[in-house]
Write a protein that holds these residues in place. Structure first.
Motif, PDB file in Angstrom:
ATOM      1  N   LEU A  98      13.507   0.111  -2.303  1.00  0.00           N
ATOM      2  CA  LEU A  98      12.802  -0.617  -1.251  1.00  0.00           C
ATOM      3  C   LEU A  98      11.908   0.315  -0.436  1.00  0.00           C
ATOM      4  O   LEU A  98      10.826  -0.084   0.006  1.00  0.00           O
ATOM      5  CB  LEU A  98      13.807  -1.311  -0.330  1.00  0.00           C
ATOM      6  CG  LEU A  98      14.563  -2.500  -0.932  1.00  0.00           C
ATOM      7  CD1 LEU A  98      15.688  -2.934   0.000  1.00  0.00           C
ATOM      8  CD2 LEU A  98      13.617  -3.668  -1.203  1.00  0.00           C
ATOM      9  N   ALA A  99      12.348   1.550  -0.234  1.00  0.00           N
ATOM     10  CA  ALA A  99      11.557   2.498   0.552  1.00  0.00           C
ATOM     11  C   ALA A  99      10.313   2.939  -0.189  1.00  0.00           C
ATOM     12  O   ALA A  99       9.274   3.224   0.436  1.00  0.00           O
ATOM     13  CB  ALA A  99      12.413   3.711   0.920  1.00  0.00           C
ATOM     14  N   GLY A 100      10.366   3.012  -1.506  1.00  0.00           N
ATOM     15  CA  GLY A 100       9.193   3.393  -2.282  1.00  0.00           C
ATOM     16  C   GLY A 100       8.821   4.855  -2.097  1.00  0.00           C
ATOM     17  O   GLY A 100       9.689   5.722  -1.954  1.00  0.00           O
ATOM     18  N   ASP A 101       7.532   5.117  -2.103  1.00  0.00           N
ATOM     19  CA  ASP A 101       7.028   6.484  -1.964  1.00  0.00           C
ATOM     20  C   ASP A 101       7.166   6.908  -0.504  1.00  0.00           C
ATOM     21  O   ASP A 101       6.474   6.392   0.370  1.00  0.00           O
ATOM     22  CB  ASP A 101       5.563   6.543  -2.402  1.00  0.00           C
ATOM     23  CG  ASP A 101       4.989   7.955  -2.337  1.00  0.00           C
ATOM     24  OD1 ASP A 101       5.743   8.902  -2.010  1.00  0.00           O
ATOM     25  OD2 ASP A 101       3.783   8.100  -2.600  1.00  0.00           O
ATOM     26  N   VAL A 102       8.047   7.864  -0.246  1.00  0.00           N
ATOM     27  CA  VAL A 102       8.309   8.292   1.134  1.00  0.00           C
ATOM     28  C   VAL A 102       7.780   9.686   1.422  1.00  0.00           C
ATOM     29  O   VAL A 102       8.027  10.231   2.503  1.00  0.00           O
ATOM     30  CB  VAL A 102       9.829   8.240   1.447  1.00  0.00           C
ATOM     31  CG1 VAL A 102      10.350   6.821   1.363  1.00  0.00           C
ATOM     32  CG2 VAL A 102      10.609   9.162   0.505  1.00  0.00           C
ATOM     33  N   ALA A 103       7.043  10.275   0.502  1.00  0.00           N
ATOM     34  CA  ALA A 103       6.558  11.646   0.688  1.00  0.00           C
ATOM     35  C   ALA A 103       5.747  11.748   1.975  1.00  0.00           C
ATOM     36  O   ALA A 103       4.795  10.981   2.197  1.00  0.00           O
ATOM     37  CB  ALA A 103       5.712  12.070  -0.509  1.00  0.00           C
ATOM     38  N   GLY A 104       6.144  12.670   2.845  1.00  0.00           N
ATOM     39  CA  GLY A 104       5.443  12.897   4.092  1.00  0.00           C
ATOM     40  C   GLY A 104       5.777  11.947   5.215  1.00  0.00           C
ATOM     41  O   GLY A 104       5.319  12.142   6.347  1.00  0.00           O
ATOM     42  N   ARG A 105       6.572  10.925   4.942  1.00  0.00           N
ATOM     43  CA  ARG A 105       6.910   9.955   5.983  1.00  0.00           C
ATOM     44  C   ARG A 105       8.057  10.472   6.846  1.00  0.00           C
ATOM     45  O   ARG A 105       8.986  11.112   6.351  1.00  0.00           O
ATOM     46  CB  ARG A 105       7.287   8.599   5.369  1.00  0.00           C
ATOM     47  CG  ARG A 105       6.121   7.923   4.665  1.00  0.00           C
ATOM     48  CD  ARG A 105       6.483   6.566   4.119  1.00  0.00           C
ATOM     49  NE  ARG A 105       6.655   5.556   5.144  1.00  0.00           N
ATOM     50  CZ  ARG A 105       5.659   4.857   5.691  1.00  0.00           C
ATOM     51  NH1 ARG A 105       4.412   5.086   5.340  1.00  0.00           N
ATOM     52  NH2 ARG A 105       5.913   3.947   6.607  1.00  0.00           N
TER      53      ARG A 105
END
Length: 247
Positions: free
Chosen positions: A48-55
């Motif tokens: 559900l979170a998906g791409d979280v890079a840098g978040r």
């Protein structure tokens, strides 16, 4: 944590405080590789979170830190808190001394500035609380406008599945006994109907974007054949997952 189909959870008469300090090590050891935690809840949250890079992500009720670690491995900048001092100690052992971890209670003011996070994840936390008003207001305060709150709670239909005579529409408390890695524990939850959940989210300033009833991870059927043989589709009702957008 919430009702677990791989483990019998019998109702108990005495309502007790959820003492995670007392069984933190046993709970952590059991759920490192459990069906419900390692092959159902965490994979579903990550999907559900998906791409979280840098978040910038707040892990609210981080426990011993397995989700924190998984998000960090995917490039997120993660902060975590838990009300259990022992759980935070275990998380620090896992994550290192430089991990941003604090002891804090989701039921009270949070030690973070306004709009500090792109996402907040509150997994298996809110169902311990009778009143969601102040906690959701704090979570809305610390997530930026347009950010997300991912929530996982006990599926409300479980009450009627386990207790046919129960009033689904009432907010009610129940206690259940578990065994974690050989140690007995009693957990107390608050049931609330689905409409009460979504009404609370809306009142706090969130828009419901996704409601999910996920399958376990694909490898779960091979790893847990006996448990999943009871479910021909491979799916079972356990938790309800929400993705909420801060408006």
């Amino acid at each position: 944590m919430p009702a677990n189909p791989e483990r019998s959870a019998g109702a108990v008469d005495v309502v007790v405080e959820n003492d995670y300090d007392g069984f933190a090590e046993a709970y952590t050891a059991e759920n490192e590789t459990s069906l419900i935690n390692a092959y159902y809840t965490r994979p579903a949250i990550l999907d559900l979170a998906g791409d979280v890079a840098g978040r910038r992500i707040l892990d609210a009720g981080c426990g011993a830190g397995p989700l924190f670690a998984a998000l960090r491995d995917r490039g997120a900048v993660v902060t975590g808190f838990d009300r259990s001092t022992k759980m935070v100690e275990l998380a620090r052992q896992r994550l290192g001394d430089d991990a941003d971890l604090r002891v804090a209670d989701i039921a009270g003011p949070l030690p973070y500035p306004d709009a500090a996070f792109d996402d907040v994840i509150a997994a298996l936390v809110l169902h311990y609380l009778e009143d969601w008003t102040a906690p959701l207001a704090e979570l809305r305060r610390v997530v930026k406008p347009g950010g997300r709150l991912i929530v996982v709670v006990n599926h409300p239909i479980l009450l009627k599945m386990e207790h046919r005579e129960a009033d689904y529409f009432a907010t009610s408390k129940g206690s259940y006994e578990y065994t974690f890695n050989g140690q007995k524990a009693v957990l107390t939850y608050w049931h609330r109907p689905l409409h009460a959940m979504t009404d609370a989210f809306t009142a706090a300033g969130f828009r419901t974007a996704v409601i999910s009833e996920p399958h376990p991870a694909p490898e779960a059927r091979e790893l847990f054949p006996d448990e999943l043989a009871k479910f021909p589709s491979g799916a079972f009702l356990c938790f309800l997952f929400f993705v909420l957008e801060a408006v």
